[in-house]
Design a protein around this motif. Structure first.
Motif, mmCIF file in Angstrom:
data_model
loop_
_atom_site.group_PDB
_atom_site.id
_atom_site.type_symbol
_atom_site.label_atom_id
_atom_site.label_comp_id
_atom_site.label_asym_id
_atom_site.label_seq_id
_atom_site.Cartn_x
_atom_site.Cartn_y
_atom_site.Cartn_z
ATOM 1 N N GLY A 24 0.813 -1.210 0.000
ATOM 2 C CA GLY A 24 0.000 0.000 0.000
ATOM 3 C C GLY A 24 0.841 1.253 0.000
ATOM 4 N N THR A 25 0.213 2.344 0.437
ATOM 5 C CA THR A 25 0.896 3.636 0.497
ATOM 6 C C THR A 25 0.615 4.297 1.836
ATOM 7 O OG1 THR A 25 -0.989 4.766 -0.515
ATOM 8 C CG2 THR A 25 0.766 4.028 -2.001
ATOM 9 N N ALA A 26 1.490 5.204 2.205
ATOM 10 C CA ALA A 26 1.328 5.985 3.433
ATOM 11 C C ALA A 26 1.798 7.405 3.185
ATOM 12 C CB ALA A 26 2.115 5.369 4.581
ATOM 13 N N VAL A 27 1.236 8.337 3.935
ATOM 14 C CA VAL A 27 1.659 9.738 3.900
ATOM 15 C C VAL A 27 1.809 10.201 5.336
ATOM 16 C CG1 VAL A 27 1.042 12.088 3.244
ATOM 17 C CG2 VAL A 27 0.481 10.201 1.723
ATOM 18 N N ILE A 28 2.939 10.828 5.640
ATOM 19 C CA ILE A 28 3.168 11.404 6.968
ATOM 20 C C ILE A 28 2.930 12.901 6.831
ATOM 21 C CG2 ILE A 28 4.824 11.783 8.820
ATOM 22 C CD1 ILE A 28 6.220 9.190 7.896
ATOM 23 N N GLY A 29 1.822 13.365 7.376
ATOM 24 C CA GLY A 29 1.426 14.764 7.241
ATOM 25 C C GLY A 29 2.250 15.715 8.096
ATOM 26 N N GLU A 30 2.046 16.990 7.876
ATOM 27 C CA GLU A 30 2.797 18.043 8.572
ATOM 28 C C GLU A 30 2.572 18.038 10.082
ATOM 29 O OE1 GLU A 30 5.096 20.117 7.371
ATOM 30 O OE2 GLU A 30 4.887 19.261 5.371
ATOM 31 N N LYS A 31 1.405 17.591 10.548
ATOM 32 C CA LYS A 31 1.108 17.613 11.983
ATOM 33 C C LYS A 31 1.330 16.267 12.665
ATOM 34 C CE LYS A 31 -2.223 21.328 11.449
ATOM 35 N NZ LYS A 31 -3.635 21.706 11.537
ATOM 36 N N SER A 32 1.926 15.315 11.960
ATOM 37 C CA SER A 32 2.176 13.992 12.526
ATOM 38 C C SER A 32 3.348 14.029 13.504
ATOM 39 C CB SER A 32 2.482 12.990 11.417
ATOM 40 O OG SER A 32 2.793 11.728 11.962
#
Length: 80
Positions: A51-59
Motif C-alpha cells: 500500500g501507500t502511506a503519507v506522513i502529514g505536517e502535523k504527525s
C-alpha cells in the motif's frame, strides 16, 4: 484492532493517526494497505500486504525528509 478477511476476498485496511482521546489528527499519518485475495484450500506460508502511506505536517512520526511524501508500504505476515 482485530479482524480477519474472508476467503477469496481482497481487503483494504486504512490507518489514521489519532490523538490520546481517539480523535483523528488533521494532516497526520494516513495509510492504505491492500491484502490480496486468498483461497482456503492453498497452504500459504505468508500473507502479502502492500500500500501507500503519507506522513502529514502535523504527525508526530517521521522527520522533515519524509513529510508530505507518498511512501510505499510492503510487508509479509508469516503463518504461525
Amino acid at each position: 484492532m482485530k479482524g480477519s478477511t474472508r476467503p477469496g476476498t481482497p481487503s483494504v485496511i486504512t490507518f489514521d493517526e489519532c490523538d490520546a482521546d481517539g480523535n483523528p489528527i488533521d494532516d497526520g499519518f494516513e495509510a492504505i494497505l491492500y491484502v490480496p485475495p486468498w483461497r482456503p484450500n492453498i497452504d500459504y506460508d505468508f500473507d502479502i500486504l502492500c500500500g501507500t502511506a503519507v506522513i502529514g505536517e502535523k504527525s508526530v512520526l517521521g522527520d522533515d525528509s519524509t513529510r508530505s511524501r507518498v511512501l510505499a508500504v510492503t510487508g509479509l505476515q508469516t503463518a504461525e
